[in-house]
Motif scaffolding. Sequence first.
Motif, PDB file in Angstrom:
ATOM      1  N   ARG A  75       0.849  -1.188   0.000  1.00 10.67           N
ATOM      2  CA  ARG A  75       0.000   0.000   0.000  1.00 10.67           C
ATOM      3  C   ARG A  75       0.892   1.249   0.000  1.00 10.67           C
ATOM      4  N   PHE A  76       1.219   1.697  -1.225  1.00  7.02           N
ATOM      5  CA  PHE A  76       2.098   2.847  -1.375  1.00  7.02           C
ATOM      6  C   PHE A  76       1.457   4.103  -0.798  1.00  7.02           C
ATOM      7  N   THR A  77       2.268   4.939  -0.179  1.00  8.20           N
ATOM      8  CA  THR A  77       1.805   6.240   0.283  1.00  8.20           C
ATOM      9  C   THR A  77       2.007   7.238  -0.846  1.00  8.20           C
ATOM     10  N   VAL A  78       0.939   7.946  -1.183  1.00  6.80           N
ATOM     11  CA  VAL A  78       0.946   8.850  -2.318  1.00  6.80           C
ATOM     12  C   VAL A  78       0.740  10.274  -1.831  1.00  6.80           C
ATOM     13  N   SER A  79       1.605  11.167  -2.254  1.00  8.86           N
ATOM     14  CA  SER A  79       1.379  12.590  -1.976  1.00  8.86           C
ATOM     15  C   SER A  79       0.661  13.190  -3.175  1.00  8.86           C
ATOM     16  N   LYS A  80       0.141  14.380  -2.991  1.00 10.78           N
ATOM     17  CA  LYS A  80      -0.595  15.016  -4.085  1.00 10.78           C
ATOM     18  C   LYS A  80       0.293  15.290  -5.292  1.00 10.78           C
ATOM     19  N   SER A  81       1.591  15.457  -5.064  1.00  7.86           N
ATOM     20  CA  SER A  81       2.492  15.792  -6.163  1.00  7.86           C
ATOM     21  C   SER A  81       2.889  14.583  -7.008  1.00  7.86           C
ATOM     22  N   ASN A  82       2.959  13.386  -6.432  1.00  9.16           N
ATOM     23  CA  ASN A  82       3.374  12.228  -7.232  1.00  9.16           C
ATOM     24  C   ASN A  82       2.221  11.274  -7.542  1.00  9.16           C
ATOM     25  N   MET A  83       0.987  11.741  -7.483  1.00 14.19           N
ATOM     26  CA  MET A  83      -0.165  10.909  -7.806  1.00 14.19           C
ATOM     27  C   MET A  83      -0.185  10.531  -9.283  1.00 14.19           C
ATOM     28  N   THR A  84       0.303  11.409 -10.144  1.00 18.62           N
ATOM     29  CA  THR A  84       0.326  11.153 -11.577  1.00 18.62           C
ATOM     30  C   THR A  84       1.156   9.914 -11.911  1.00 18.62           C
ATOM     31  N   LYS A  85       2.228   9.711 -11.208  1.00 17.18           N
ATOM     32  CA  LYS A  85       3.095   8.547 -11.427  1.00 17.18           C
ATOM     33  C   LYS A  85       2.323   7.243 -11.237  1.00 17.18           C
ATOM     34  N   TYR A  86       1.519   7.160 -10.171  1.00 16.38           N
ATOM     35  CA  TYR A  86       0.765   5.949  -9.898  1.00 16.38           C
ATOM     36  C   TYR A  86      -0.457   5.822 -10.801  1.00 16.38           C
ATOM     37  N   GLU A  87      -1.028   6.944 -11.226  1.00 18.34           N
ATOM     38  CA  GLU A  87      -2.121   6.887 -12.198  1.00 18.34           C
ATOM     39  C   GLU A  87      -1.631   6.290 -13.508  1.00 18.34           C
ATOM     40  N   GLU A  88      -0.449   6.699 -13.946  1.00 22.41           N
ATOM     41  CA  GLU A  88       0.123   6.157 -15.176  1.00 22.41           C
ATOM     42  C   GLU A  88       0.477   4.686 -15.028  1.00 22.41           C
ATOM     43  N   MET A  89       0.845   4.275 -13.820  1.00 26.59           N
ATOM     44  CA  MET A  89       1.259   2.909 -13.582  1.00 26.59           C
ATOM     45  C   MET A  89       0.073   1.934 -13.569  1.00 26.59           C
ATOM     46  N   TYR A  90      -1.065   2.347 -13.004  1.00 25.23           N
ATOM     47  CA  TYR A  90      -2.173   1.421 -12.792  1.00 25.23           C
ATOM     48  C   TYR A  90      -3.391   1.650 -13.674  1.00 25.23           C
ATOM     49  N   ILE A  91      -3.559   2.844 -14.235  1.00 28.65           N
ATOM     50  CA  ILE A  91      -4.726   3.141 -15.054  1.00 28.65           C
ATOM     51  C   ILE A  91      -4.282   3.255 -16.513  1.00 28.65           C
ATOM     52  N   PRO A  92      -4.973   2.575 -17.445  1.00 29.54           N
ATOM     53  CA  PRO A  92      -4.515   2.578 -18.834  1.00 29.54           C
ATOM     54  C   PRO A  92      -4.660   3.911 -19.570  1.00 29.54           C
ATOM     55  N   SER A  93      -5.615   4.748 -19.161  1.00 25.70           N
ATOM     56  CA  SER A  93      -5.830   6.026 -19.837  1.00 25.70           C
ATOM     57  C   SER A  93      -6.238   7.092 -18.825  1.00 25.70           C
ATOM     58  N   LYS A  94      -6.136   8.354 -19.210  1.00 27.83           N
ATOM     59  CA  LYS A  94      -6.375   9.442 -18.266  1.00 27.83           C
ATOM     60  C   LYS A  94      -7.800   9.448 -17.709  1.00 27.83           C
ATOM     61  N   ASP A  95      -8.799   9.362 -18.544  1.00 23.14           N
ATOM     62  CA  ASP A  95     -10.182   9.415 -18.092  1.00 23.14           C
ATOM     63  C   ASP A  95     -10.848   8.046 -18.070  1.00 23.14           C
ATOM     64  N   PHE A  96     -10.074   6.996 -18.066  1.00 26.32           N
ATOM     65  CA  PHE A  96     -10.602   5.635 -18.108  1.00 26.32           C
ATOM     66  C   PHE A  96     -10.115   4.899 -16.867  1.00 26.32           C
ATOM     67  N   GLY A  97     -10.941   4.829 -15.827  1.00 29.32           N
ATOM     68  CA  GLY A  97     -10.581   4.143 -14.603  1.00 29.32           C
ATOM     69  C   GLY A  97     -10.259   5.097 -13.474  1.00 29.32           C
ATOM     70  N   MET A  98      -9.954   4.494 -12.312  1.00 27.79           N
ATOM     71  CA  MET A  98      -9.660   5.313 -11.133  1.00 27.79           C
ATOM     72  C   MET A  98      -8.859   4.513 -10.118  1.00 27.79           C
ATOM     73  N   LEU A  99      -8.218   5.242  -9.228  1.00 28.14           N
ATOM     74  CA  LEU A  99      -7.548   4.675  -8.066  1.00 28.14           C
ATOM     75  C   LEU A  99      -8.403   4.962  -6.846  1.00 28.14           C
ATOM     76  N   VAL A 100      -8.419   4.051  -5.889  1.00 28.34           N
ATOM     77  CA  VAL A 100      -9.084   4.288  -4.611  1.00 28.34           C
ATOM     78  C   VAL A 100      -7.983   4.510  -3.585  1.00 28.34           C
ATOM     79  N   ILE A 101      -8.080   5.642  -2.880  1.00 25.79           N
ATOM     80  CA  ILE A 101      -7.027   6.067  -1.959  1.00 25.79           C
ATOM     81  C   ILE A 101      -7.619   6.242  -0.570  1.00 25.79           C
ATOM     82  N   SER A 102      -6.938   5.707   0.434  1.00 27.04           N
ATOM     83  CA  SER A 102      -7.344   5.884   1.818  1.00 27.04           C
ATOM     84  C   SER A 102      -6.699   7.165   2.346  1.00 27.04           C
TER      85      SER A 102
END
Length: 127
Positions: A75-102
């Motif tokens: 469970r990686f800790t994500v800051s607001k500044s490096n969220m894009t890195k994990y979006e690119e890693m787990y979601i195939p497209s910008k507006d296609f899918g989502m991450l759930v963050i605690s």
Amino acid sequence: MVDKVADAINTIKTNERIGRVECDVPSNKLIKSILEILKSNNYIEGFEEFSVRYKKFLKIKLSNKINGIGVIKPRFTVSKSNMTKYEEMYIPSKDFGMLVISTTEGLLTNKEARAKNIGGSLIMYIY
């Protein structure tokens, strides 16, 4: 059953792939919160809680709209500044899918967390 969230997500993924309309998973507070997010984003039709003797379960009504779903470990800790890195890693497209963050404000999607300008721990991805 060590990770109840991973087991629940795996059950949903398996039943989606074989084309079932509903499935049952053990109930807890975190899984209910995840299902609320999935329901609000139209990935599932709904869910309801029932009990068998002393154990509580959730009956999930699937909508067959999930292409990919999985738990993120560790469970990686994500800051607001490096969220894009994990979006690119787990979601195939910008507006296609989502991450759930605690977060400190509860479970949020990556778009909600970005709008509120907060970070947290990654729980799962879905598209």
